[in-house]
Design an enzyme around this catalytic site. Structure first.
Site, PDB file in Angstrom:
ATOM      1  N   CYS A 113       0.878  -1.168   0.000  1.00 42.57           N
ATOM      2  CA  CYS A 113       0.000   0.000   0.000  1.00 42.57           C
ATOM      3  C   CYS A 113       0.919   1.222   0.000  1.00 42.57           C
ATOM      4  O   CYS A 113       1.910   1.214  -0.727  1.00 42.57           O
ATOM      5  CB  CYS A 113      -0.986  -0.032   1.177  1.00 42.57           C
ATOM      6  SG  CYS A 113      -0.234  -0.338   2.795  1.00 42.57           S
ATOM      7  N   THR A 114       0.638   2.254   0.766  1.00 39.62           N
ATOM      8  CA  THR A 114       1.541   3.408   0.777  1.00 39.62           C
ATOM      9  C   THR A 114       2.715   3.190   1.718  1.00 39.62           C
ATOM     10  O   THR A 114       3.876   3.286   1.321  1.00 39.62           O
ATOM     11  CB  THR A 114       0.776   4.688   1.163  1.00 39.62           C
ATOM     12  OG1 THR A 114      -0.136   5.024   0.106  1.00 39.62           O
ATOM     13  CG2 THR A 114       1.728   5.863   1.364  1.00 39.62           C
TER      14      THR A 114
END
Length: 246
Positions: free
Chosen positions: A145-146
C-alpha cells in the site's frame, strides 16, 4: 521466527520477503515467492533491476485512487494489479479535525482498531481477490500500500494465517514495520504529533482488533477464510502446497 531482514531495495524502506517463517506443522514458507513492501514509486533503476532479478512479475496495489495518482509507478516487466482499499482512517481523521476535534492518543488508537475491524468485515472481498491472485500466478509477487503497514500488514497476516503460521510469528513480522519503514512527511500530511505517531506506526492492538473480529464474528480464521474471504478448503490447501517448502 526470522531475524530482521536486510533491505533489498534502496527506494522502498519496508520491502521484505515473507519467506522463512515456520508453520505450526514445522514447514517453512518458501523464500523468494511473496514479498511485502511500502509503495514502489521511489524505486531506483537498480531497484527495478533487482525486482526483475527476483522474478517479480506482479505488484498487488492496495492503495486508494488519490494515493496512486500522487505516487504512480511503472516498472518494466511488472504488472500492477489494483486491489483498491481507500484509506478511510485518514478521512475519519480529517472529519474530526474539520469539527475542531483533536483526538487523544487513546482515541486515535481506537480509530486504528476500528480500521482493522473494517478490513475484516468490509474488505474481505478484496483480500479474497488478493489470495486468489497469488494462487493464479505462480511467479513471485509483491504486495503493498503506501507505507506497507496497515492494509499490507493485514494482508500479510491473512496469508501467513492461511499457510499455518502462528499468531506470535505473524505479529513479529507485523511489528517489523516500526524498524524498517522510513516516514515520509510528503505522504503523511499535517496533524498533531501524537496523532501522526499513532497513524504512521503499528501497534499490536491494531492487529489484535482484526484477529478478535475474525474469532468472535466469523468463527475463527478457518471459517473466515472459507466464508467471507471465499477460499475453498481445496484452494487453501493449494496455496499451502505452492508456498510451503516440502
Amino acid at each position: 521466527m526470522t531475524p530482521v531482514p536486510t533491505a533489498l531495495l534502496q527506494g522502498a524502506s519496508n520491502f521484505r520477503d515473507l519467506g522463512g517463517y515456520a508453520t505450526a506443522s514445522g514447514q517453512r514458507v518458501r523464500r523468494g515467492h511473496v514479498f511485502r513492501s511500502d509503495h514502489l514509486a521511489g524505486l531506483t533503476p537498480q531497484d527495478q533491476r533487482q525486482l526483475q532479478a527476483l522474478g517479480v512479475q506482479h505488484s498487488l496495489d492496495f492503495r486508494g485512487e488519490a494515493e496512486c495518482q500522487a505516487t504512480p509507478y511503472d516498472i518494466a516487466g511488472v504488472q500492477r494489479v489494483a486491489l483498491t482499499i481507500e484509506p478511510t482512517v485518514i478521512a475519519r481523521m480529517q472529519a474530526l479535525v474539520a469539527q475542531g476535534i483533536v483526538p487523544t492518543t487513546e482515541e486515535t488508537v481506537e480509530l486504528m482498531r476500528e480500521t482493522y475491524r473494517d478490513f475484516v468485515n468490509r474488505n474481505a472481498d478484496t483480500y479474497g481477490r488478493f489470495l486468489k491472485h497469488l494462487l493464479e500466478q505462480p511467479t513471485p509477487q509483491v504486495f503493498h500500500c503506501t507505507a506497507g503497514k496497515d492494509r499490507t500488514g493485514f494482508a500479510a497476516a491473512l496469508l501467513l494465517s492461511a499457510l499455518g503460521v502462528g499468531r506470535d510469528t505473524i505479529e513479529h513480522d507485523y511489528l517489523l514495520t516500526n524498524q524498517l519503514y522510513r516516514r515520509d512527511p510528503r505522504l503523511e500530511g499535517k496533524g498533531h504529533p501524537h496523532v501522526m505517531k499513532v497513524l504512521w506506526q503499528v501497534q499490536p492492538e491494531f492487529l489484535h482488533a482484526a484477529f478478535e473480529t475474525i474469532d468472535t464474528q466469523h468463527g475463527g480464521m478457518r471459517d473466515y477464510l472459507h466464508g467471507a474471504i471465499g477460499l475453498s478448503p481445496q484452494e487453501v490447501a493449494e496455496l499451502q502446497r505452492m508456498l510451503l517448502e516440502d
